[in-house]
Write an enzyme that holds these catalytic residues in place. Structure first.
Site, mmCIF file in Angstrom:
data_model
loop_
_atom_site.group_PDB
_atom_site.id
_atom_site.type_symbol
_atom_site.label_atom_id
_atom_site.label_comp_id
_atom_site.label_asym_id
_atom_site.label_seq_id
_atom_site.Cartn_x
_atom_site.Cartn_y
_atom_site.Cartn_z
ATOM 1 N N GLN A 29 31.930 33.925 35.914
ATOM 2 C CA GLN A 29 32.160 33.711 34.479
ATOM 3 C C GLN A 29 30.884 33.975 33.678
ATOM 4 O OE1 GLN A 29 34.723 29.799 35.397
ATOM 5 N NE2 GLN A 29 34.514 30.113 33.210
ATOM 6 N N ARG A 71 38.376 23.921 31.927
ATOM 7 C CA ARG A 71 38.958 24.336 30.661
ATOM 8 C C ARG A 71 38.617 23.344 29.549
ATOM 9 N NH1 ARG A 71 44.351 27.550 30.196
ATOM 10 N NH2 ARG A 71 44.258 28.250 28.055
ATOM 11 N N CYS A 72 37.329 23.037 29.441
ATOM 12 C CA CYS A 72 36.898 22.200 28.336
ATOM 13 C C CYS A 72 35.414 22.405 28.159
ATOM 14 C CB CYS A 72 37.170 20.717 28.601
ATOM 15 S SG CYS A 72 36.148 20.036 29.890
ATOM 16 N N GLU A 94 40.408 25.794 24.935
ATOM 17 C CA GLU A 94 40.317 24.564 25.704
ATOM 18 C C GLU A 94 40.950 23.366 25.008
ATOM 19 O OE1 GLU A 94 36.509 26.012 28.171
ATOM 20 O OE2 GLU A 94 36.055 24.858 26.389
#
Lengths: 800, 289
Positions: free
Chosen positions: A238, A385-386, A754
């Site tokens: 990522q 996902r935050c 997110e």
């Protein structure tokens, strides 16, 4: 000069498919045809395959490793252990959090499925055959599984390698199993507020260990070119540039001799930010053998050994007056980081941005303390996902405000309204140190309540309760902090968390843009082109977006924490504006008018009230053929954007559930999600992101947990047991929006990918607890599996 | 997917298949739909030296009525069960259960014979076949024999089938007495095994239960026939009291293990609850209320 006079302004704008357009995702053409190019699709000539021997024990000394039988397996070329990596100083690696992590277990194992040896073979089957033949002799040690006992005097010491160090990268510590203590807020003033309070509540709230579980597991292909000395690593990264820097620091190779390529990535969700032993071992094996080496995780490897998320053991407290106005907040957290501190937070924030725990509420004073501890579990603690630890914070405050509402018998929507930061308070300085950029929480909640007919639902719930049926209404009015971030607050291994965009406009008016981020499914190729299209007046279809190749893309910190749009998206807008500034000079030169006489209009510069105009397409050609004296040819630039602040997206979610009181089955009847992410670049992509994030939130709230038994065996590390909801389980989503632009972002955008995970989890949890509220239940442990809900039913005697 | 090495065989006839089974004995393993075997091979929990793929044998396919019995070829897929008009008419519990097995991709490959012969307590058909009074046709090079489903299961992955035998067909007596049937299953998600499930058949005569069978899935080492639960129903009006009594008996006959589907207490309670729900549905279908 233009031949496009026939088109109206609106038509010209529509041609661009710029900001605000529900443009179809450009990526999907290859994905839906099976033409994506993922790491495992990469096959290089002479490529070898690696696989790991992994620990059976959670905590044990390694007495011996015997690879002789494995080396007799046909096709097995090498078995690499820590001893082999030690001369290269590659047996341990630095982590992004200032700790070190074993690449291959060195003298002891710290968690089940830890990597012990790397078997290199001519094909994947031979590698697996070899793994079976490596004999490891262990001496088992007592395992430490419960983080709440980690700091006990008699707790087993997990990290012999750092046992005597008084810090492990994130400040002073007080026990060999302690990683850090992090405090923020005013403890004394908070204590005083609690003492003076008319009412206080406290609740033990666990956010259990779960896992980002991207559909594509982690992997890489490392290829050392022995002739020119260049190491190329294709991998599921990522943050490819950070990986390059880390590889350089670990190996001593110059960054110019390292090329990191992230091809298509099948989901990341934080799991693919950090560096894993597989990357180092594949690179080392390639250097040693002179062949490219591929390593691809199995599903079990991914779920049991790569970065988990959450595992925050929280005690939340609120002080309030009798009308429900919150006067203080206190939170104490024990954070289970597993055996190595490998979480990926900005360095100065060992508990991430957890001090966003005041949420959407105007709370005068607060105090937060977080202790990070080692346990015999897989390392991690990444942001699933935050933004960093924001989902834990949102879960805590959104649960606690419900607890307070129940204690005071105030409606759960009403108590939120009484505590909201008001629109005229922005920019708002929270008691725990953040400056919220913009928001309008009351409007969002009112819109949500009206959309679901909240009063009607309340009436129905009252009737159902009379009839002994269980129906719950869950509200979540969350605020996030995303877009790390301002380099004054945020760095990773010393690298400021800016991001970048480079744009080059070609002579015939198309363009390529490269960014320092890396999409893992967010649709950057679509949306970044839209930003540039609007800024430059070039159709988004004519703008190619590239990311993920460190040889070509400008340096950036990667994609996670909803930072791509707030940071790289801003860089894209600013780079486009720099190009437009130059284009204006070229247009003035060609049109023989003063620069100040020109105005921008959708896709061209023109002298207002005249036919004197030049489109960007025409200017592009002129940039390569007819520039003013002293100006360089070409039309390209790069922008490195250091955001002045984070962005603060928010939302109002409402969830309605019906509970089968005999089985504990939770049926989600309705889920309404209103998101405010500021300026909306592509409404369809936003909807897609919200749908995906809500599906994950549903999974987390109702089933996802990485479970260990008390000796450290990881249970259920497969998709048979780990709950990834399918289309069958996933509820129907209703999405909605308000628009409160970020005042400091070049186009007013905030990031949205997110929000649904952060805001969704408490909405589900609150709905389920609300179904039991009239029986005095204030909290239930996640995940809300059928059996856990049934236990509550059974304890209350509701299943008779 | 990295199994150990094996030799692959694809017989074209039952005779060829049983010859191979006779030749390789416990070294050989039958590949039908593969949805239990292949994951086991992936994890190397199963490492057969010889894989005998029976998907090319046409004689193992098909659903037909034969003298008071429905005969389902062992190689018939769940998808074919779902699409069968004959079963929809005369044994609807089977297509209903097939719809609860995994997902369409699995059902396109997974077979009736595989589900019945595998001996996994999580498989759905064993309890249903036991409740229906079905029997299995097993063939080896030495000949053919019938084994009643209720006698077939011995333990986890342990059944009455010999290493040299192939399951050829499942034979189900047609229920001419207007019996109602139901299969109720609670699971965590699509593709999961049951937390608990219950298969019930029940016939009514003059407002009283004339006959009943109750069998349970995944709450013990094998599918469980609960004769006590059935006894609690027979002769009763199948009122709430009788249903509760039957559910209590079913719970007493279940012996689930704790796993991530829940603790023992929960899984046993669900055996009872699924039994209740299956009885009520079977009762309605049998013309009771």
């Amino acid at each position: 000069m233009s031949d496009a006079k026939e088109m109206t302004l609106e038509e010209r704008e529509a041609t661009l498919s710029g900001i605000g357009t529900a443009r179809k995702r450009k990526e999907d053409a290859r994905f839906i045809r099976g033409q994506g190019n993922y790491v495992d699709d990469i096959k290089l000539p002479g490529m070898l395959h690696g696989d790991f021997v992994r620990s059976q024990h959670a905590h044990a000394l390694i007495k011996s490793i015997d690879a002789s039988k494995a080396l007799e397996v046909p096709g097995v070329l090498a078995v690499i252990t820590a001893k082999d990596l030690e001369p290269l100083a590659l047996h341990w690696m630095p982590t992004l959090a200032g700790d070190v992590a074993a690449v291959l277990a060195d003298k002891k194992v710290h968690y089940q499925n830890q990597e012990i040896a790397f078997v290199v073979a001519v094909d994947r089957y031979a590698a697996a055959d070899g793994v079976q033949e490596v004999v490891v002799e262990y001496e088992a040690l007592p395992a430490l599984i419960d983080p709440l006992t980690a700091l006990d005097d008699d707790a087993p010491i997990i990290r012999d390698d750092v046992a005597d160090n008084d810090e492990v990268g994130q400040g002073k510590r007080r026990h060999p199993n302690h990683i850090f203590e992090w405090e923020v807020g005013d403890a004394a003033a908070t204590d005083a507020a609690f003492e003076a309070a008319e009412v206080t509540i406290a609740e033990d709230i666990l956010y259990p260990r779960c896992h980002p579980s991207p559909i594509e597991t982690c992997g890489c292909v490392a290829s050392m070119d022995g002739v020119n000395g260049k190491l190329t690593v294709y991998g599921t990264f990522q943050a490819p540039h950070v990986i390059r820097t880390v590889v350089s620091l670990i190996t001593g190779l110059a960054e110019s001799s390292i090329r990191i390529v992230s091809p298509d990535i099948g989901g990341g969700f934080g799991n693919k930010v950090g560096a894993y032993p597989g990357y180092i071992c594949a690179a080392a094996a390639s250097i040693v053998t002179g062949h490219p080496v591929k390593w691809i995780e199995s599903r079990i490897d991914n779920l049991s050994a790569t970065a988990f998320a959450r595992d925050y053991h929280m005690v939340g407290e609120l002080a309030a007056d009798k009308d429900g106005k919150i006067t203080a907040i206190r939170a104490k957290v024990v954070a289970d980081h597993g055996a190595f501190n490998t979480h990926a937070q900005p360095m100065k924030w060992p508990a991430g941005l957890f001090n966003i725990v005041t949420g959407s509420y105007d709370i005068p004073v607060g105090h937060v303390k977080v202790d990070g501890v080692y346990t015999n579990k897989a390392p991690g603690g990444v942001a699933y996902r935050c933004s960093f630890r924001v989902t834990e914070a949102a879960y805590l405050i959104e649960r606690m405000i419900d607890v307070l509402a129940q204690k005071l018998d105030i409606d759960k929507a009403e108590i939120r309204k009484r505590n909201f930061v008001q629109p005229d308070q922005f920019p708002y300085n929270s008691c725990l140190g953040w400056e919220y950029d913009s928001g309008d929480y009351p409007t969002a909640l009112e819109q949500a309540l009206a959309a679901v007919d909240y009063e009607g639902l309340k009436k129905e719930q009252a009737e159902k309760r009379e009839a002994g049926e269980l129906m719950g209404i869950g509200i979540s009015t969350f605020t996030e902090i995303v877009g790390a971030g301002p380099t004054r607050n945020c760095d990773i291994v010393g690298l400021g968390m800016f991001d970048s965009c480079e744009i080059r406009v070609h002579p015939t008016g198309s363009a390529i843009a490269r960014l320092g981020t890396k999409a893992t499914g967010q649709g950057h190729e679509t949306t970044f082109a839209q930003i540039i299209a609007t800024e430059l007046g070039i159709p988004s279809d004519d703008i190619a977006i590239e990311e993920g190749d460190t040889d070509t893309a400008p340096y950036g910190l990667g994609t996670y924490g909803s930072r791509s749009t707030p940071v790289a998206g801003a860089a894209a807008a600013r780079a486009a504006r720099k190009i437009r500034d130059k284009a204006k000079k070229i247009a003035a030169h060609v049109l023989e008018v003063a620069e100040d006489d020109l105005e921008w209009e959708v896709d061209r510069f023109k002298v207002p009230g005249s036919d004197v105009q030049m489109t960007m397409k025409e200017i592009a050609m002129a940039a390569y053929s007819n520039v003013p004296d002293g100006m360089e040819h070409g039309l390209e630039t790069v922008d490195y954007y250091d955001p002045p602040n984070f962005t603060y997206p928010f939302g109002a979610y409402i969830c309605v559930v019906d509970i089968d009181r005999f089985t504990g089955d939770v049926a989600v009847r309705k889920f309404y999600a209103l998101d405010d992410c500021g300026t909306r670049i592509n409404p369809m992509v936003i909807d897609g992101q919200v749908h995906g994030g809500l599906a994950e939130a549903y999974g987390i709230a109702l089933g996802q947990e990485i479970v260990y038994d008390d000796t450290g065996n990881v249970l259920g590390a497969s998709l048979m047991d780990y709950f990834l909801p399918t289309a069958v389980e996933t509820p129907e989503w209703e999405t909605d929006f308000t628009v409160t632009p970020s005042p400091h972002h070049p186009i007013g955008a905030k990031g949205v990918g997110e929000s649904p995970n952060v805001g969704g989890v408490p909405a589900f949890a609150n709905a389920i607890v609300d179904a039991f509220a009239h029986h005095g239940v204030t909290h239930m442990r996640m995940p809300h599996t059928q059996w856990r809900v049934w236990q509550t039913l059974n304890e209350l005697g509701l299943n008779k | 997917m990295t199994p150990g090495s094996f030799e692959y065989h694809r017989p074209q006839s039952v005779d060829e298949a049983v010859a191979l089974l006779g030749q390789y004995g416990d070294e050989g393993k039958v590949l039908a739909g593969g949805h239990s075997l292949v994951p086991m091979m992936k994890l190397r929990l199963a490492a057969p030296s010889h894989l005998i793929d029976i998907n090319g044998i046409d004689d193992l396919k098909g659903i037909a009525e034969d003298g008071g019995e429905i005969v389902i070829g062992a190689g018939t897929t769940q998808a074919e069960v779902l699409a069968s008009d004959l079963l929809a008419e005369s044994c609807p519990i089977l297509p209903e259960a097939a719809a609860l097995i995994a997902d369409p991709q699995v059902r396109n490959c997974g077979t009736v014979g595989g589900n019945c012969a595998n001996g996994d307590p999580g498989n759905d058909y064993p309890a249903i076949m036991i409740a229906l009074g079905a029997s299995y046709t097993l063939r080896s090079a030495d000949g053919e024999r019938q084994v009643v489903a209720a006698d077939f299961y011995e333990g986890v992955y342990a059944t009455a089938i010999e290493d040299n035998e192939l399951m050829i067909a499942v034979r189900i007596p047609t229920h001419a007495d207007g019996a109602g049937m139901s299969y109720r299953k609670i699971k965590r998600k699509v593709g999961d095994y049951a937390i608990a499930a219950a298969a019930v058949t029940l016939s009514m005569d003059g407002g009283k239960c004339a006959s009943a069978t109750v069998a349970l899935t995944n709450v013990a080492d094998t599918a469980v026939l609960s004769a006590a639960a059935a006894d609690a129903l027979v002769g009763s009006a199948v009122d709430d009291k009788a249903i509760d009594a039957a559910a209590e008996k079913a719970m007493a006959d279940s012996d689930p293990a704790e796993d991530l589907r829940g603790p023992v207490e929960y899984r046993r309670a669900m055996a009872g609850e699924m039994t209740r729900r299956a009885i009520r549905e079977a009762l309605a279908r049998a013309g009771g209320s």
